[in-house]
Design an enzyme around this catalytic site. Structure first.
Site, short mmCIF file in Angstrom:
data_model
loop_
_atom_site.label_atom_id
_atom_site.label_comp_id
_atom_site.label_asym_id
_atom_site.label_seq_id
_atom_site.Cartn_x
_atom_site.Cartn_y
_atom_site.Cartn_z
N ASP A 11 50.70 18.29 43.71
CA ASP A 11 52.17 17.60 43.64
C ASP A 11 53.39 17.66 42.30
O ASP A 11 52.67 19.04 41.77
CB ASP A 11 51.91 16.26 43.33
CG ASP A 11 51.40 15.73 41.95
OD1 ASP A 11 51.34 16.89 41.12
OD2 ASP A 11 51.13 14.67 41.60
N CYS A 68 47.24 18.90 40.82
CA CYS A 68 48.38 17.90 40.07
C CYS A 68 48.30 17.41 38.93
O CYS A 68 47.69 18.58 37.90
CB CYS A 68 47.74 16.76 40.84
SG CYS A 68 46.14 15.38 40.50
N THR A 70 46.22 15.65 36.23
CA THR A 70 45.30 15.55 35.56
C THR A 70 44.21 16.71 36.95
O THR A 70 42.83 17.00 36.04
CB THR A 70 44.65 14.47 35.59
OG1 THR A 70 43.96 14.02 37.09
CG2 THR A 70 45.58 13.06 35.34
N HIS A 101 26.08 26.07 43.09
CA HIS A 101 25.30 25.59 43.24
C HIS A 101 25.71 24.26 44.59
O HIS A 101 24.82 23.97 45.18
CB HIS A 101 24.85 24.87 42.20
CG HIS A 101 23.92 25.09 40.79
ND1 HIS A 101 23.81 25.12 39.86
CD2 HIS A 101 23.33 26.40 41.50
CE1 HIS A 101 22.91 25.54 39.15
NE2 HIS A 101 23.36 27.13 40.15
N HIS A 136 19.30 23.68 46.23
CA HIS A 136 20.74 24.01 47.03
C HIS A 136 21.56 23.06 47.78
O HIS A 136 21.98 22.73 48.23
CB HIS A 136 22.11 24.57 46.51
CG HIS A 136 21.68 25.02 45.00
ND1 HIS A 136 21.56 24.29 43.31
CD2 HIS A 136 21.38 26.19 44.38
CE1 HIS A 136 21.76 24.53 42.94
NE2 HIS A 136 21.63 26.18 42.90
C1 RB5 Z 1 51.51 12.39 38.93
O1 RB5 Z 1 52.82 11.78 37.77
C2 RB5 Z 1 50.03 12.07 38.61
O2 RB5 Z 1 49.83 11.28 38.51
C3 RB5 Z 1 49.56 12.92 39.43
O3 RB5 Z 1 49.95 14.14 38.72
C4 RB5 Z 1 48.11 13.30 38.96
O4 RB5 Z 1 47.48 13.13 37.90
C5 RB5 Z 1 47.33 12.09 39.44
O5 RB5 Z 1 45.66 12.12 39.55
#
Ligand code: RB5
Length: 144
Positions: A11, A68, A70, A101, A136
């Site tokens: 994203d 993304c 996180t 694994h 595994h």
């Molecule tokens: C976008 O602001 C953020 O929420 C997205 O990139 C991600 O971290 C979601 O899990």
């Protein structure tokens, strides 16, 4: 593993790393399918996770990398699909272990969490570690 076909998606929160990782992989000779996004304009990560997952399910790609902010939204989404084993990694030990694994077929990264150098090391290790099979496999069969 340079003949591995890798689908990559992000994203807006993972766009810069997607571009950098794509450049790194193309220089290494990997075949890449980029499912977007194509700018830092705000967008919805499930759209790109689903696009990438479909390339793996239909056999167009062997492995996927989803980025993304996180890495969490991408991993939650990708793991909704049967046959997908998406691993969110923020360290190289986990990157190696999840291939060996879990036979993970998607790597998720958080651009707002780890540095680019570490992200590229994780990608490199993840793409070059073989699944160990053996004990595994029974556990993976239990997931399915
Ligand atoms: C976008 O602001 C953020 O929420 C997205 O990139 C991600 O971290 C979601 O899990």
């Amino acid at each position: 593993m340079q003949n591995t076909k890798v689908v990559i998606g992000s994203d807006h929160g993972g766009f810069e790393y997607k571009e950098e990782i794509k450049k790194f992989l193309l220089e290494k000779g990997y075949k890449i399918i980029d499912v977007g996004t194509n700018s830092k304009e705000s967008c919805d990560y499930p759209v790109f996770a689903k696009e990438a997952v479909q390339k793996i399910i239909n056999g167009e790609a062997d492995r996927g990398i989803l980025i993304c902010g996180t890495g969490i939204g991408m991993s939650i989404t990708a793991n909704k699909f049967k046959g997908i084993r998406a691993a969110l990694c923020g360290d190289t030990f986990s990157a190696r272990a999840t291939r060996a694994h879990n036979n993970s077929n998607i790597l998720c990264l958080g651009e707002r969490v780890i540095g680019l150098g570490l992200a590229i090391d994780i990608v490199n290790i993840w793409l070059n570690t073989e699944y160990e099979g053996g004990r595994h496999q029974k556990r993976i069969d239990m997931i399915e």
